[in-house]
Write an enzyme that holds these catalytic residues in place. Structure first.
Site, PDB file in Angstrom:
ATOM      1  N   LYS A  14       0.832  -1.214   0.000  1.00 59.47           N
ATOM      2  CA  LYS A  14       0.000   0.000   0.000  1.00 59.47           C
ATOM      3  C   LYS A  14       0.869   1.267   0.000  1.00 59.47           C
ATOM      4  O   LYS A  14       0.579   2.207  -0.743  1.00 59.47           O
ATOM      5  CB  LYS A  14      -0.932   0.022   1.222  1.00 59.47           C
ATOM      6  CG  LYS A  14      -1.897  -1.163   1.283  1.00 59.47           C
ATOM      7  CD  LYS A  14      -2.885  -1.027   2.426  1.00 59.47           C
ATOM      8  CE  LYS A  14      -2.252  -1.029   3.804  1.00 59.47           C
ATOM      9  NZ  LYS A  14      -1.725  -2.313   4.270  1.00 59.47           N
ATOM     10  N   ARG A  89      -9.657   0.377   9.157  1.00 59.91           N
ATOM     11  CA  ARG A  89      -9.160  -0.959   9.478  1.00 59.91           C
ATOM     12  C   ARG A  89     -10.150  -1.757  10.312  1.00 59.91           C
ATOM     13  O   ARG A  89      -9.866  -2.907  10.660  1.00 59.91           O
ATOM     14  CB  ARG A  89      -7.862  -0.816  10.273  1.00 59.91           C
ATOM     15  CG  ARG A  89      -6.606  -1.243   9.532  1.00 59.91           C
ATOM     16  CD  ARG A  89      -5.452  -0.939  10.468  1.00 59.91           C
ATOM     17  NE  ARG A  89      -4.242  -1.630  10.164  1.00 59.91           N
ATOM     18  CZ  ARG A  89      -3.231  -1.115   9.467  1.00 59.91           C
ATOM     19  NH1 ARG A  89      -3.327   0.058   8.916  1.00 59.91           N
ATOM     20  NH2 ARG A  89      -2.117  -1.800   9.304  1.00 59.91           N
ATOM     21  N   ARG A 128      11.765  -5.911   4.734  1.00 64.15           N
ATOM     22  CA  ARG A 128      11.663  -4.478   4.994  1.00 64.15           C
ATOM     23  C   ARG A 128      12.259  -4.144   6.358  1.00 64.15           C
ATOM     24  O   ARG A 128      12.876  -3.106   6.543  1.00 64.15           O
ATOM     25  CB  ARG A 128      10.187  -4.054   4.925  1.00 64.15           C
ATOM     26  CG  ARG A 128       9.961  -2.564   5.111  1.00 64.15           C
ATOM     27  CD  ARG A 128       8.544  -2.151   4.758  1.00 64.15           C
ATOM     28  NE  ARG A 128       7.609  -2.393   5.851  1.00 64.15           N
ATOM     29  CZ  ARG A 128       6.290  -2.201   5.769  1.00 64.15           C
ATOM     30  NH1 ARG A 128       5.749  -1.804   4.630  1.00 64.15           N
ATOM     31  NH2 ARG A 128       5.507  -2.430   6.788  1.00 64.15           N
ATOM     32  N   ARG A 134      11.592  -0.068  11.463  1.00 62.63           N
ATOM     33  CA  ARG A 134      10.294  -0.224  12.134  1.00 62.63           C
ATOM     34  C   ARG A 134      10.342  -1.422  13.061  1.00 62.63           C
ATOM     35  O   ARG A 134      10.542  -2.551  12.616  1.00 62.63           O
ATOM     36  CB  ARG A 134       9.182  -0.417  11.087  1.00 62.63           C
ATOM     37  CG  ARG A 134       8.672   0.900  10.538  1.00 62.63           C
ATOM     38  CD  ARG A 134       7.591   0.701   9.511  1.00 62.63           C
ATOM     39  NE  ARG A 134       6.455  -0.090   9.984  1.00 62.63           N
ATOM     40  CZ  ARG A 134       5.325  -0.210   9.312  1.00 62.63           C
ATOM     41  NH1 ARG A 134       5.177   0.416   8.157  1.00 62.63           N
ATOM     42  NH2 ARG A 134       4.341  -0.943   9.782  1.00 62.63           N
ATOM     43  N   ARG A 146       0.119  -8.996  13.398  1.00 64.15           N
ATOM     44  CA  ARG A 146      -0.499  -7.969  12.548  1.00 64.15           C
ATOM     45  C   ARG A 146      -1.387  -8.614  11.489  1.00 64.15           C
ATOM     46  O   ARG A 146      -2.472  -8.114  11.185  1.00 64.15           O
ATOM     47  CB  ARG A 146       0.580  -7.115  11.878  1.00 64.15           C
ATOM     48  CG  ARG A 146       1.187  -6.118  12.855  1.00 64.15           C
ATOM     49  CD  ARG A 146       2.565  -5.672  12.445  1.00 64.15           C
ATOM     50  NE  ARG A 146       2.601  -4.981  11.178  1.00 64.15           N
ATOM     51  CZ  ARG A 146       3.711  -4.840  10.446  1.00 64.15           C
ATOM     52  NH1 ARG A 146       4.860  -5.358  10.849  1.00 64.15           N
ATOM     53  NH2 ARG A 146       3.672  -4.184   9.316  1.00 64.15           N
TER      54      ARG A 146
HETATM   55  P1  ADP Z   1       1.229  -2.069   7.829  1.00 60.99           P
HETATM   56  O1  ADP Z   1       0.013  -2.010   6.957  1.00 60.99           O
HETATM   57  O2  ADP Z   1       2.476  -2.421   7.113  1.00 60.99           O
HETATM   58  O3  ADP Z   1       1.047  -2.883   9.077  1.00 60.99           O
HETATM   59  P2  ADP Z   1       0.750   0.643   8.818  1.00 60.99           P
HETATM   60  O4  ADP Z   1       1.789   1.692   8.753  1.00 60.99           O
HETATM   61  O5  ADP Z   1      -0.490   0.857   8.043  1.00 60.99           O
HETATM   62  O6  ADP Z   1       1.544  -0.628   8.355  1.00 60.99           O
HETATM   63  O7  ADP Z   1       0.325   0.359  10.340  1.00 60.99           O
HETATM   64  C1  ADP Z   1       1.282   0.104  11.353  1.00 60.99           C
HETATM   65  C2  ADP Z   1       0.553  -0.064  12.698  1.00 60.99           C
HETATM   66  O8  ADP Z   1      -0.110   1.167  13.036  1.00 60.99           O
HETATM   67  C3  ADP Z   1      -0.558  -1.103  12.741  1.00 60.99           C
HETATM   68  O9  ADP Z   1      -0.058  -2.396  13.030  1.00 60.99           O
HETATM   69  C4  ADP Z   1      -1.445  -0.556  13.889  1.00 60.99           C
HETATM   70  O10 ADP Z   1      -0.903  -0.847  15.153  1.00 60.99           O
HETATM   71  C5  ADP Z   1      -1.348   0.939  13.698  1.00 60.99           C
HETATM   72  N1  ADP Z   1      -2.444   1.458  12.820  1.00 60.99           N
HETATM   73  C6  ADP Z   1      -2.285   2.052  11.606  1.00 60.99           C
HETATM   74  N2  ADP Z   1      -3.481   2.396  11.078  1.00 60.99           N
HETATM   75  C7  ADP Z   1      -4.427   1.995  11.990  1.00 60.99           C
HETATM   76  C8  ADP Z   1      -5.850   2.045  12.026  1.00 60.99           C
HETATM   77  N3  ADP Z   1      -6.564   2.577  11.012  1.00 60.99           N
HETATM   78  N4  ADP Z   1      -6.488   1.534  13.119  1.00 60.99           N
HETATM   79  C9  ADP Z   1      -5.803   1.017  14.135  1.00 60.99           C
HETATM   80  N5  ADP Z   1      -4.469   0.920  14.153  1.00 60.99           N
HETATM   81  C10 ADP Z   1      -3.765   1.413  13.103  1.00 60.99           C
END
Ligand code: ADP
Length: 193
Positions: A14, A89, A128, A134, A146
């Protein structure tokens, strides 16, 4: 206005595709993950609270991310459109987003759902993690947590938009440019409607 959700499990690409899509279509990129990481970097109270949750691979509470998105929509009144990445999400987040957009007299035009096999996701995220810095990327247990959160809470968001016939599925494996082209084809089709 063109409002898109780029959807898919962690590691589905994404972030990579978002950069290319916002450049091509002039959209404002709203990534809740990026906003949360910026809060962590600035050591804000919200960032400190979110960090513990993110490091475990769990989702941050709905009201926190909904508040962040509401604020981002307000601070970008002139945007041509938004690309939502990593949000919504949960079903509660999807309902809240629909309400926020309705207040602006607009709605989501399409959800672009990227599909990638689970083993490929784990491999990509571990790779990554070698360079991203991260903490949630360099531990296989956290990566699996996750992906489990995605199956338990996030996958249902696609069903929510499916009811409104707004979902298109795109193969998220192959070359970056090839995947980008598939996404563009779907977006161009929406823009012709
Ligand atoms: P990825 O999709 O690679 O896991 P993101 O950067 O989208 O990476 O998200 C990293 C973390 O941030 C998630 O595992 C969660 O803990 C938190 N997070 C991000 N967006 C949301 C959301 N919309 N609702 C709840 N937690 C979120």
């Amino acid at each position: 206005m063109l409002n898109l959700i780029l959807f898919g499990p962690p590691g589905s690409g994404k972030g990579t595709q978002s950069e290319k899509l916002i450049a091509k279509y002039g959209l404002k990129h709203l990534s809740t993950g990026d906003i949360l990481r910026s809060e962590i970097a600035q050591k804000t109270p919200l960032g400190l609270e979110a960090k513990n949750i993110m490091d475990k691979g769990q989702l941050v509470p709905d009201e926190v991310v909904i508040g962040m998105i509401s604020c981002a929509l307000e601070t970008n009144p002139g945007a041509k459109g938004f690309l939502f990445d990593g949000f919504p999400r949960t079903s509660a987040q999807a309902e809240a987003l629909d309400k926020l957009l309705e207040l602006k007299g607009v709605s989501i035009n399409r959800m672009l759902a990227m599909e990638v096999s689970e083993e490929e996701l784990v491999n990509r995220l571990l790779k990554r993690g070698e360079t991203s810095g991260r903490p949630d990327d360099n531990n296989e247990g956290v990566i699996r947590a996750r992906i489990a959160e995605y199956h338990n809470k996030t996958a249902a968001v696609a069903e929510y938009y499916q009811k409104f016939d707004k979902v298109v599925r795109v193969k998220g494996e192959g070359g970056v440019d090839e995947i980008f082209q598939s996404l563009c084809n779907e977006i161009d089709a929406v823009m012709q409607v």
